[in-house]
Enzyme design. Structure first.
Site: not given
Length: 655
Positions: A195, A445, A498, A534
């Site tokens: 991303d 990730e 998240y 994160e």
């Protein structure tokens, strides 16, 4: 036969990879000269459907302007956002650069000349005066070659570079190339799962530098402290290259002088014939992270003199050294014997116009903001950052989790493993002497629940330790802890999640306990320290909604606050050792209907101005610094509100 071929393709073998040599950062000395080739180069773009035309037509044999119309292109910079052309911004495949330069006659005598690139994305082919000089595949990392025999001395020379940004399943990072029909024919499409925008070009500085014929090629140091941090030790190893090194190695030795910050010599020693040994530093000044000490980032200067027969001075090289000891266990991470609680960011090398190109003004601004907000660390997500930024982190006491370019790794295969290991070898080779680097991150990730992930990451983690056992190994994992196969091979568990954004969007009542539960589960499964590497939420600057709603500044602040509550509960369990916001600043991504001009999870805008959450985070980070490290607080940390009967205030003194 089909099944047999499939089975063979699934077998991953832990093969040796080629190791890099040299790559010392270019520094002038009594025996070395350095010249920059930064500036405005000539640039042409290949046709996407014919990326090898320049090779076939030998564009490197003459000026690029003889092959195609050129445009001016700054170096260093990404080429994507420099012009107003959509075709260049989204270009897939090869581009070409060239420029002219002079080499003085004095460089022809009794020395060697080297060409060094700080970084080219991703695959680079380089010619000097039409002759092949070097090829390198791996963005974000330096490469160099000797060009003594290719140069014209006292005359004009031409350097030509072909850069290929194509990513496939065996590159690091991975991607896919496909052909898709468009209104006028076919378009080449580069797809990738990470991303951030796939910027390309000559991203960091290009240097010519000289060395003597026999020269210092490698310097490797490791430090430790003893006697309550009052005595420092520097283990050093020097490797030499050149004629004298090959013919009369037993006659070579190095003399080392260590100077403190004031320029006073504190150690003077001479090596044995192996060019290695240990320096003992009395009354040592340790290297401390920012806010852990009143004088963070203390650096000595190590001067290395290479001598030959009859004490002839052959070469001189200097580098900065920070004296510090790292240690870790199943419950803690310590520097100089003191437990560390990490508070910082994931970041990106990303800015308007210049993309991922090195910009010193921007770098200094970023470090000022990092210190303003009270952070003591960041992760080089998701690739190695510039050498200049590593040096700046050393000077300012900012700890770095140093990450290789492996992001969203999947479809594990032998070719990918070999390149993944090579990226780590080049990273560790480059950054092993930096005191700011306190951890190696081997991936971001990765799909650690997939077939072969277990074997793959066992090989990668163990290879990393074989290169440097003085720092712990981690990886930022997004796979659920129930499916993960890689954590058992790590020293420290880092996880990305998240809550209230990608999962349970908007639900503030589904954050705190979920963070506590997941961190606890990771620790229970592997029995190792845990970092949340994160968390965050996209935020459009200036959007205010009350009650808070996704994309608003109020929403980002509240998401942070709910995480803070979880972190404080976890900190009491000791094995939870850090919190990293995603992200430091907004950054560009590929075009997507979920992205309004890029990823907006920054606490600073892309122009490096604070959002509301930056002020909240600043108050937390300094409050943690005061609690954990007994640091002082900035006078402007809190805004005075009211004095009600002398009992209710909002001042730093209330903490």
């Amino acid at each position: 036969m089909g099944l047999k071929r499939l089975f063979k393709s699934l077998i991953i073998v832990n093969k040796d990879v080629k190791t890099s040599r040299g790559m010392l950062y270019p520094r002038e000395s009594e025996t070395r000269e350095v010249r920059s080739l930064d500036g405005i180069w000539n640039f042409v773009c290949s046709d996407e459907t014919n990326p090898t035309q320049g090779i076939r037509d030998k564009w490197f044999d003459d000026d690029l302007s003889k092959s195609r119309p050129i445009i001016p292109m700054p170096v260093p910079a990404s080429y994507n956002d420099i012009t107003t052309e959509r075709s260049l911004r989204d270009h897939v495949g090869t581009v070409w650069y060239d420029r002219k330069f002079f080499v003085p006659r004095s460089w022809e005598k009794d020395q060697r000349v080297w060409l060094r690139f700080g970084s080219v994305h991703y695959e680079a082919f380089v010619w000097i005066n039409g002759e092949s000089a070097v090829k390198h595949e791996m963005g974000h990392l330096p490469f160099e070659t000797e060009v003594t025999h290719l140069l014209k001395y006292g005359a004009e020379n031409r350097i030509t570079v072909m850069c290929d940004n194509a990513l496939i399943q065996t590159t690091v990072p991975q991607g896919k190339i496909s052909e898709v029909a468009n209104d006028g024919g076919v378009t080449i499409i580069q797809s990738y799962t990470f991303d951030f925008f796939n910027y390309a070009g000559i991203h960091r500085s290009v240097h010519l530098y000289t060395t003597p014929k026999t020269f210092i090629e490698e310097v490797e140091i490791q430090t430790k402290l003893s006697d309550n941090n009052s005595v420092g030790y520097i283990d050093y190893s020097v490797a030499v290259n050149g004629t004298a090194a090959n013919e009369a190695e037993n006659a070579l030795y190095v003399r080392l002088k260590l100077y403190n910050r004031e320029g006073v010599q504190v150690v003077n020693t001479t090596s044995d014939g192996k060019l290695e040994g240990t320096l003992k530093v009395s009354n040592a000044m340790p290297w401390w992270p920012y806010l852990m000490h009143s004088d963070p980032g203390y650096l000595y200067e190590l001067e290395i003199q290479l001598h030959g027969a009859n004490e002839q001075l052959l070469d001189v090289y200097r580098l900065k050294v920070g004296l510090r000891t790292l240690s870790w266990s199943n419950t803690t991470f310590q520097i100089n014997g003191k437990p560390v609680y990490f508070r910082g960011f994931g970041r990106h090398e990303d800015s308007d116009v210049r993309g991922k190109g090195l910009d010193n003004a921007l770098m200094v601004r970023d470090f000022n903001l990092i210190k303003w907000i009270g952070a003591n660390a960041y992760r080089t997500s998701h690739y190695p950052y510039s050498e200049e930024s590593m040096q700046f982190a050393d000077q300012h006491g900012i700890m770095i989790i140093d990450e290789c370019p492996s992001v969203d790794t999947e479809n594990y295969n032998q070719a990918l493993l070999d390149k993944h290991k090579s990226s780590l070898e080049q990273l560790i080779h480059r950054d092993r002497n930096h005191p700011s680097v306190v951890m190696w991150s081997i991936a971001n990730e990765p799909r650690t629940g997939q077939l072969n992930a277990d074997t793959y990451f066992q090989f990668v983690a163990n290879y990393t330790r074989s290169l440097d056992s003085s720092r712990p190994v981690t990886a930022a994992i997004a796979t659920p802890w129930t499916d993960d196969k890689a954590g058992r091979y790590l020293d420290i568990i880092s996880f990305n999640r998240y809550n209230a954004w990608y999962s349970n969007t908007g639900r503030m009542d589904m954050v705190t306990q979920r963070v506590i539960d997941e961190a606890t589960a990771w620790n229970k499964k592997y029995g190792k320290p845990v970092i949340m590497s994160e968390y965050g939420a996209d935020t459009l600057e200036g959007l205010h909604l009350q009650p808070s709603f996704v994309w608003s500044e109020e929403f980002q602040s509240e998401v942070f606050s709910r995480h803070f509550k979880a972190f404080d509960a976890l900190r009491r369990k000791k094995w939870f050792i850090g919190e990293f916001v995603w992200n430091f600043a907004d950054f560009k991504t590929a075009q997507s209907y979920t992205r309004v001009g890029g990823n907006k999870k920054g606490v600073f805008t892309r122009a490096r101005q604070p959002k509301a959450a930056a002020h909240l985070l600043r108050q937390r980070y300094f409050a943690l610094g005061r609690e954990v490290d007994q640091c002082s607080l900035p006078e402007d940390l809190f805004t005075y509100i009211v004095d009600v009967g002398g009992s209710i205030k909002n001042e730093s003194g209330d903490l």
